[in-house]
Design an enzyme around this catalytic site. Structure first.
Site, PDB file in Angstrom:
ATOM      1  N   GLU A 147       0.822  -1.208   0.000  1.00 16.41           N
ATOM      2  CA  GLU A 147       0.000   0.000   0.000  1.00 16.41           C
ATOM      3  C   GLU A 147       0.861   1.265   0.000  1.00 16.41           C
ATOM      4  OE1 GLU A 147      -3.087   0.185   2.964  1.00 16.41           O
ATOM      5  OE2 GLU A 147      -4.112   1.804   1.894  1.00 16.41           O
ATOM      6  N   GLU A 242     -12.896   1.863   2.689  1.00 17.38           N
ATOM      7  CA  GLU A 242     -12.201   1.983   3.974  1.00 17.38           C
ATOM      8  C   GLU A 242     -12.628   3.279   4.646  1.00 17.38           C
ATOM      9  OE1 GLU A 242      -7.800   0.811   5.384  1.00 17.38           O
ATOM     10  OE2 GLU A 242      -7.847   2.422   3.934  1.00 17.38           O
TER      11      GLU A 242
HETATM   12 MN    MN Z   1      -6.068   1.973   2.756  1.00 20.48          MN
END
Ligand code: MN
Length: 284
Positions: A147, A242
Site C-alpha cells: 500500500e 475503507e
Molecule cells: Mn487503505
C-alpha cells in the site's frame, strides 16, 4: 465486474470470533462480496473458525496488515527487521489459512510517522524481506499488494512512482501495488496518472476512502476521475471501502491512523451508502 469489499473496522474494533461473525453477517446482508480483515493481533486469529464463517456468509476474505516500530523491516536495526520478517510470514500463514489470496497494506515498512527519510540499508532490508515473502506467497497463490500511503505513515513509498521503483528493485516477482484515494489525495497530482502508471498488471488492490475517511461523496476526492481511470486500465480486481470513525476503535490501529473524530455513528448506513456509491460509479 469488480468485487467490492469493506474494511472490518467499519463495524468492529477487534478480531474475536464473535465480532468477526457479527461483522460478516452485516456485510453479507448489505450485499458486499469481500470483507477485509485487518490482522490487529495475528496470534489471536482463529483461522479455522474464521475461514468457515466467511464460507457461511459467502464472502471472500482479504487480509491487511501494517507493521509497527518494533517490526519495521525498513529499519537498520537487525532485531526489528527479524521481528518484522517473522510477523509477515505469520501473517502470510494466516492469510493462507483463512482462504484468502490477498495480503495487502503497509507490509513494506512500519505504519508510523518517521523523523527522517528512508535509508539505503533500511530500504534494502525491506526489499529482502518482501522478496522472500513473495516467493512463499507465489507458491501459495497469494498476491502481495504494497500500500502506497502518505508521508505521515511511511517513508518508503508515498507515490505510485515510488511503488513502481520499489517493485522494479525487487525484480522478478508477483508483488503488486495497493492504491488508496485517501493517500493519493495528499501525495499525487491527480487520480488518473497514478492509476495509469501502475496499470492493470501491477494494481493488486484498491481502497476507496474519502479525504476525511468518512462517507464516500461527502468530501472532495475526485471519484469520477478515479472510476474513469480504473475503467480505462480495465481494472478487474477488488475495490474495498475503507472508513474510520471514533465510533469503532481498535486501541492500536485507530491511534496509529489518528482517528480522533466521529465521522459517522451508524456502520450499516455508512456501508450501505458506500456500496451504492461504488456500484453506481462503476456503472456510470
Ligand atoms: Mn487503505
Amino acid at each position: 465486474m469488480n468485487k467490492i469489499g469493506v474494511h472490518a473496522l467499519t463495524f468492529i474494533g477487534d478480531i474475536e470470533n464473535s465480532s468477526i461473525e457479527k461483522c460478516l453477517s452485516k456485510v453479507a446482508k448489505i450485499g458486499y462480496d469481500v470483507m477485509e480483515l485487518p490482522l490487529l493481533n495475528p496470534d489471536a486469529l482463529d483461522t479455522n473458525f474464521v475461514s468457515k464463517a466467511y464460507e457461511k456468509f459467502d464472502l471472500e476474505p482479504t487480509v491487511s496488515l501494517g507493521l509497527s516500530y518494533k517490526t519495521d523491516i525498513a529499519s537498520e536495526d537487525k532485531e526489528r527487521v527479524k521481528a518484522g520478517r517473522e510477523l509477515l510470514f505469520k501473517a502470510l500463514d494466516k492469510t493462507i489459512d483463512v482462504g484468502s489470496t490477498n495480503l495487502c497494506g503497509v507490509i513494506h515498512s512500519a505504519l508510523q510517522k518517521n523523523q527522517s527519510p528512508k535509508t539505503a540499508v533500511g530500504y534494502e532490508n525491506s526489499l529482502n524481506v518482501i522478496r522472500d515473502l513473495a516467493e512463499k506467497a507465489n507458491k501459495n497463490n497469494v498476491t502481495l499488494s504494497l500500500e502506497v500511503v502518505n508521508r505521515y505513515e511511511t517513508n518508503i513509498m508515498n507515490t505510485a512512482q515510488e511503488a513502481m521503483d520499489y517493485i522494479n528493485d525487487i525484480g522478478d516477482s508477483n508483488v503488486k501495488v495497493h492504491l488508496d484515494t485517501y493517500h493519493m489525495n495528499i501525495e499525487e497530482n491527480n487520480y488518473s496518472e497514478p492509476i495509469k502508471k501502475i496499470g492493470k498488471d501491477k494494481l493488486g488492490m484498491f481502497h476507496f476512502g474519502e479525504n476525511h475517511r468518512g462517507y464516500l461523496g461527502s468530501g472532495h476526492i475526485n471519484f469520477e476521475e478515479t472510476f474513469n481511470s480504473l475503467r480505462k486500465i480495465n481494472y478487474s480486481g477488488i475495490i474495498t471501502f475503507e472508513s474510520f470513525s471514533s465510533e469503532v476503535v481498535d486501541p492500536v490501529l485507530s491511534n496509529t491512523l489518528a482517528v480522533w473524530r466521529n465521522l459517522w455513528s451508524n456502520s450499516e448506513d455508512l456501508a450501505t451508502e458506500a456500496l451504492k456509491f461504488i456500484r453506481n460509479g462503476l456503472q456510470s
